[in-house]
Design an enzyme around this catalytic site. Structure first.
Site, PDB file in Angstrom:
ATOM      1  N   GLU A 166      -3.240   0.692   2.207  1.00  0.00           N
ATOM      2  CA  GLU A 166      -4.639   0.393   1.638  1.00  0.00           C
ATOM      3  C   GLU A 166      -4.906  -0.421   2.725  1.00  0.00           C
ATOM      4  OE1 GLU A 166      -2.217  -0.072  -1.266  1.00  0.00           O
ATOM      5  OE2 GLU A 166      -1.245   0.179   0.621  1.00  0.00           O
ATOM      6  N   TYR A 168      -4.896  -1.509   5.857  1.00  0.00           N
ATOM      7  CA  TYR A 168      -4.185  -2.189   7.220  1.00  0.00           C
ATOM      8  C   TYR A 168      -4.000  -0.883   8.844  1.00  0.00           C
ATOM      9  CZ  TYR A 168      -3.491  -5.459   3.896  1.00  0.00           C
ATOM     10  OH  TYR A 168      -3.879  -6.430   2.863  1.00  0.00           O
ATOM     11  N   ARG A 216       5.268   2.680   3.902  1.00  0.00           N
ATOM     12  CA  ARG A 216       3.996   3.047   2.982  1.00  0.00           C
ATOM     13  C   ARG A 216       3.043   3.745   3.134  1.00  0.00           C
ATOM     14  NH1 ARG A 216       2.287  -0.957  -1.733  1.00  0.00           N
ATOM     15  NH2 ARG A 216       1.214   0.227  -2.934  1.00  0.00           N
ATOM     16  N   HIS A 254      -8.659  -1.351   0.641  1.00  0.00           N
ATOM     17  CA  HIS A 254      -9.135  -2.813   0.083  1.00  0.00           C
ATOM     18  C   HIS A 254     -11.031  -2.333   0.138  1.00  0.00           C
ATOM     19  CE1 HIS A 254      -5.125  -4.513  -0.273  1.00  0.00           C
ATOM     20  NE2 HIS A 254      -5.710  -4.707   0.858  1.00  0.00           N
ATOM     21  N   GLN A 341      -6.866 -11.226 -13.247  1.00  0.00           N
ATOM     22  CA  GLN A 341      -7.110 -12.524 -13.369  1.00  0.00           C
ATOM     23  C   GLN A 341      -6.634 -13.798 -11.833  1.00  0.00           C
ATOM     24  OE1 GLN A 341      -8.969 -14.733 -16.644  1.00  0.00           O
ATOM     25  NE2 GLN A 341      -8.818 -12.059 -18.144  1.00  0.00           N
TER      26      GLN A 341
END
Length: 673
Positions: A166, A168, A216, A254, A341
Site C-alpha cells: 500500500e 508504506y 504483506r 494509496h 461511506q
C-alpha cells in the site's frame, strides 16, 4: 457439510491451527481515540472471533515515533500499552480465534514533522516532505520492527504481520519510484529488497521459531516506478527464504490513480496479481481486496489462486460472516457493499470508522441488544433502509412488528440507487433485509398506502414513520415544463431521457444521475473491462502493473451538470470514492458548470447566468437533483389524532439519499424501544 469446504478447511501453521481460511484483514479504525479504549477494542475484535473468523489481523501499529501515521496513531514500541493489547488478545482467544499484530511504518505518508522515507521525495497525497533516512537509521528501523514483534509475543499475540504494501515505508524501499538511495538499501533490485528481507530475518530471530510471521506484499503497485510482476515474484521468494510463514497480498498504493477496493471495482478483480504471487512460493498466500461473499472466497481457494482470503470491511458489515458461511446461511450475511461511506471516508476525515450496513461496528459496547422487557406491537411505515433496519432490529428483540410499504416491493430509494452503474452491491443490502424479514415474525403489508386513521384505530403501542423524502422542486420559471424531470423519473425508469440533458444540482444524486445517463456497460461487474478502462496491466510485465487505458467510447448522451455554488463540482463527495466518479464523468465528457443562476426552462432549453453572462443550453430534458424534503404528511396527521409517532431516516432529516444516517438512527431506536 458446509457448502464452502475449502473456505472452512483448517490450516496448520507452525504451532497454530486456524479453524478456517478466513482472515480478518487489518484496517484503520481510530477506535483508540475514543473513551474506554481497551473495552472497545476487545469488544470489536472479540465479536469477530466469536463469529468464527480463523485469524484476526489488528490495525497497524507503528514500531517507532517516525512510523506513526499521525500524532496519536497506534504504536507499540514500549510496554506502556501492554494492558490494551492483552485485553484484545484475550478477547480473540476466548472467542476461539487467533490474532496477529500488524506492524506498519508509514514512511513518507506520515502526517507529522518526523516524517521519513528512503529518499526525500514527497508523496502527492501528503503535504509533508520526508527526510531521507541515514543508513544507520535504516538498520535501527529494522531493529525497531523486531522489537515490536517481541513485544507482541509478550502480549500474547500469535504472530505479527509486517506491512510491506500500500505504499508504506517498506514498499517505498522496494520501488524505484521512491528509492533513489546509493547505499546498500538502494539502486539494484537486490539492494531495494534488502530492507524487507532484513526485517523478516530480524523479526524471526527476536520472536522465535514458533511465532507466526506474515508479510504483506504489494502484489501489484499500480503506480509508475513500481515493481514488475517478475520482481514481485522474486521479492516473494526472498521474503519466504528470510523466514515468513504466510504472504498476504496488498493491491496498489494509496496514491494510485486506479481504484482498488471501492464498489466500482469488480469482485476479485485482482486475482491475476494474487495468483502471480502464489506461483512463486511454497508458503500459503492470502487473497485480498473486493472479496465480500463466501461464494467468491470459495472460488478463489478452489481455483488455486490463494490459500486463505482476507476480508476487512466485510467483517465490519457482519462479524458473524464465518459462522453463517459454515452453517450454510449465506443469505443471512449482512454483505459489505463497498460504499466506504462509514469506514474509509470517516478515517480519511479524521473520524472513527463504523459501517453503513452495521452501525454496531466499532460501537459494540454502545448496544446492549437485550431482549425487550415488554414486547410491544409496533407499526413501521416505509420499507426503505430506515424502515427495514428498524423492523429487523426491533423484531430481533422480541417486538411484534408490522411493516407497511405503499410500493409492491421493499427497498424505497435503494431501488433507484442500485440502478446506477457501480452500485449493484446495493442488491446485497436488499437481499439481506428481505432474508431477515422473512425469517423473523414481521408482518409485511406491501402494495398499499396506509392512512393515519387506520393506524390510529389499530392501537399500536408505537408507530415509527420511515416514509423517506420527496425531491425538492426549486423555484425556477418553467419548472412545470414537459422538459423537466426529477431524478426519480430517471432512476426509476418512468420516462425515456433525451440525448442532450442538463442536470440541476451536483450533490451525490446529481453525480449518480450523470453516471447513469452516460453509463453504458457496468464495469463493476466486468473485470476485464474495468482493468482496460483504468489502465491495469493484467500481464504484469510493466513497471507497477500499469498499461495505457482503453480509449474512451463516445458517451450515449451529452450531459451538462450545473450547481449554484461557485466551487468545483463534487467537492463534497466521499473522500475515497468521489475522485473515481469524477474521473469517470470526465472521460464521458460531462460538462460541469458552477456558479449558475437558473433563469427559466422553456421550449428552447435551460436559460441560466454564469460569470454575469446569459447562457442557453439547448437540451431535451432538465433533470432536477436539487435536494430533498422530508415526507412527513402521515406523521403530521397522526400527531393531530394524538397517536404515538416517531420519525426516522429521511422523514426525520432529508440529506441526499442518506442510508448511513437512516440505518444508524433506526438501529439505535430499535435497540432501546
Amino acid at each position: 457439510m458446509s457448502p464452502y469446504p475449502r473456505l472452512m478447511e483448517p490450516l496448520r501453521l507452525r504451532a497454530l491451527t486456524l479453524r478456517n481460511r478466513i482472515v480478518m484483514g487489518a484496517m484503520h479504525t481510530r477506535l483508540e481515540t475514543l473513551d474506554r479504549v481497551n473495552e472497545r477494542l476487545a469488544a470489536f475484535y472479540g465479536a469477530r472471533a466469536r463469529g468464527e473468523v480463523g485469524l484476526v489481523l489488528t490495525g497497524g501499529y507503528a514500531p517507532n515515533p517516525e512510523g506513526l501515521f499521525e500524532p496519536g496513531a497506534p504504536s507499540f514500541y514500549d510496554a506502556s500499552k501492554m494492558d490494551e493489547h492483552r485485553a484484545v488478545v484475550d478477547a480473540v482467544h476466548d472467542g476461539g480465534g487467533r490474532i496477529a499484530l500488524q506492524i506498519v511504518h508509514s514512511g513518507r505518508y506520515a502526517k507529522h514533522p518526523l516524517c521519513v522515507g528512503p529518499s526525500a521525495l514527497r508523496s502527492r497525497i501528503n503535504p509533508i516532505a520526508p527526510r531521507a533516512l541515514e543508513t544507520e537509521e535504516v538498520w535501527r528501523t529494522i531493529d525497531d520492527f523486531a522489537a515490536t514483534a517481541a513485544l507482541a509475543r509478550a502480549a500474547g499475540y500469535d504472530g505479527v504481520e509486517i506491512m510491506g504494501s500500500e505504499g508504506y515505508l517498506i514498499n517505498q524501499f522496494t520501488a524505484p519510484r521512491t528509492n533513489h538511495r546509493t547505499d546498500e538499501f538502494g539502486g539494484s533490485f537486490e539492494n531495494r529488497a534488502r530492507f524487507p528481507t532484513e526485517i523478516v530475518k530480524a523479526v524471526r530471530r527476536r520472536a522465535g521459531a514458533d511465532f507466526l510471521v506474515i508479510y504483506r506484499i504489494s502484489a501489484v503497485d499500480l503506480v509508475e516506478g513500481g515493481l514488475t510482476g517478475h520482481e514481485v515474484q522474486e521479492l516473494a521468494r526472498r521474503v519466504e527464504a528470510a523466514g515468513a510463514d504466510l504472504l498476504n497480498t496488498g493491491i496498489g498504493w494509496h496514491e494510485s490513480a486506479i481504484p482498488t477496493i471501492a464498489a466500482a471495482v469488480p469482485r476479485a478483480a485482482w486475482r491475476y496479481a494474487i495468483g502471480n504471487v502464489k506461483e512463486a512460493v511454497a508458503i500459503p498466500v492470502i487473497a485480498s481486496n473486493r472479496i465480500n461473499t463466501p461464494e467468491v472466497a470459495e472460488e478463489l481457494l478452489g481455483s488455486g489462486v490463494a490459500d486463505l482470503v482476507s476480508m476487512a470491511r466485510p467483517l465490519l458489515a457482519d462479524p458473524d460472516f464465518a459462522r453463517k458461511a459454515r452453517l450454510g446461511k449465506a443469505d443471512e450475511i449482512n454483505t459489505c457493499i463497498a460504499c466506504n461511506q462509514a469506514c474509509l471516508d470517516r478515517i480519511f476525515t479524521e473520524r472513527t470508522a463504523t459501517c453503513l450496513v452495521n452501525p454496531r461496528a466499532g460501537r459494540e459496547i454502545e448496544f446492549a441488544d437485550a431482549p425487550a422487557p415488554l414486547p410491544k406491537r409496533i407499526a413501521v411505515v416505509g420499507g426503505g433502509p430506515a424502515g427495514m433496519a428498524f423492523a429487523v432490529n426491533a423484531a430481533e428483540r422480541g417486538h411484534h412488528v408490522t411493516l407497511h410499504e405503499a410500493a409492491d416491493e421493499l427497498g424505497g430509494q435503494l431501488n433507484m440507487a442500485r440502478a446506477v452503474p457501480g452500485k449493484s452491491e446495493f442488491n446485497e443490502m436488499l437481499r439481506y433485509f428481505r432474508a431477515r424479514l422473512s425469517a423473523l415474525p414481521v408482518e409485511l403489508r406491501l402494495g398499499r398506502a396506509v392512512g393515519a386513521d387506520e393506524l390510529a384505530r389499530q392501537n399500536f403501542d408505537e408507530i415509527v414513520i420511515a416514509t423517506g423524502v420527496r425531491p425538492r422542486r426549486p423555484d425556477i420559471a418553467g419548472i412545470d415544463h414537459p422538459k423537466v424531470l426529477s431524478y426519480v423519473d430517471v432512476l426509476a425508469r418512468k420516462v425515456p431521457v433525451g440525448r442532450r440533458v442538463a442536470i440541476i444540482g451536483a450533490g451525490g444524486i446529481g453525480f449518480d444521475v450523470a453516471e447513469y445517463l452516460v453509463g453504458g456497460e457496468d464495469e463493476s461487474r466486468l473485470p476485464d473491462a474495468f482493468l482496460g478502462t483504468w489502465g491495469a496491466d493484467a500481464t504484469l510485465r510493466s513497471a507497477g502493473g500499469l498499461a495505457e487505458p482503453a480509449q474512451d467510447r463516445p458517451p450515449p448522451r451529452e450531459v451538462f451538470m450545473l450547481q449554484r455554488k461557485p466551487e468545483a463540482l463534487g467537492r463534497r463527495l466521499g473522500k475515497s470514492t468521489g475522485w473515481i466518479l469524477k474521473a469517470k464523468l470526465r472521460r464521458a465528457r460531462v460538462a460541469m458548470i458552477s456558479g449558475a443562476q437558473y433563469g427559466a426552462v422553456d421550449d428552447e432549453g435551460l436559460h441560466y447566468l454564469a460569470d454575469g453572462a446569459p447562457h442557453l443550453l439547448d437540451v431535451d430534458h432538465v433533470i432536477l437533483c436539487a435536494g430533498q424534503e422530508p415526507e412527513r404528511a402521515l406523521h403530521d396527521a397522526l400527531v393531530e389524532l394524538g397517536a404515538p409517532a416517531r420519525l426516522i431516516g429521511g422523514a426525520d432529516v432529508a440529506a441526499e439519499l442518506d442510508a448511513l444516517r437512516a440505518i444508524d438512527q433506526a438501529t439505535r431506536l430499535a435497540a432501546v424501544i
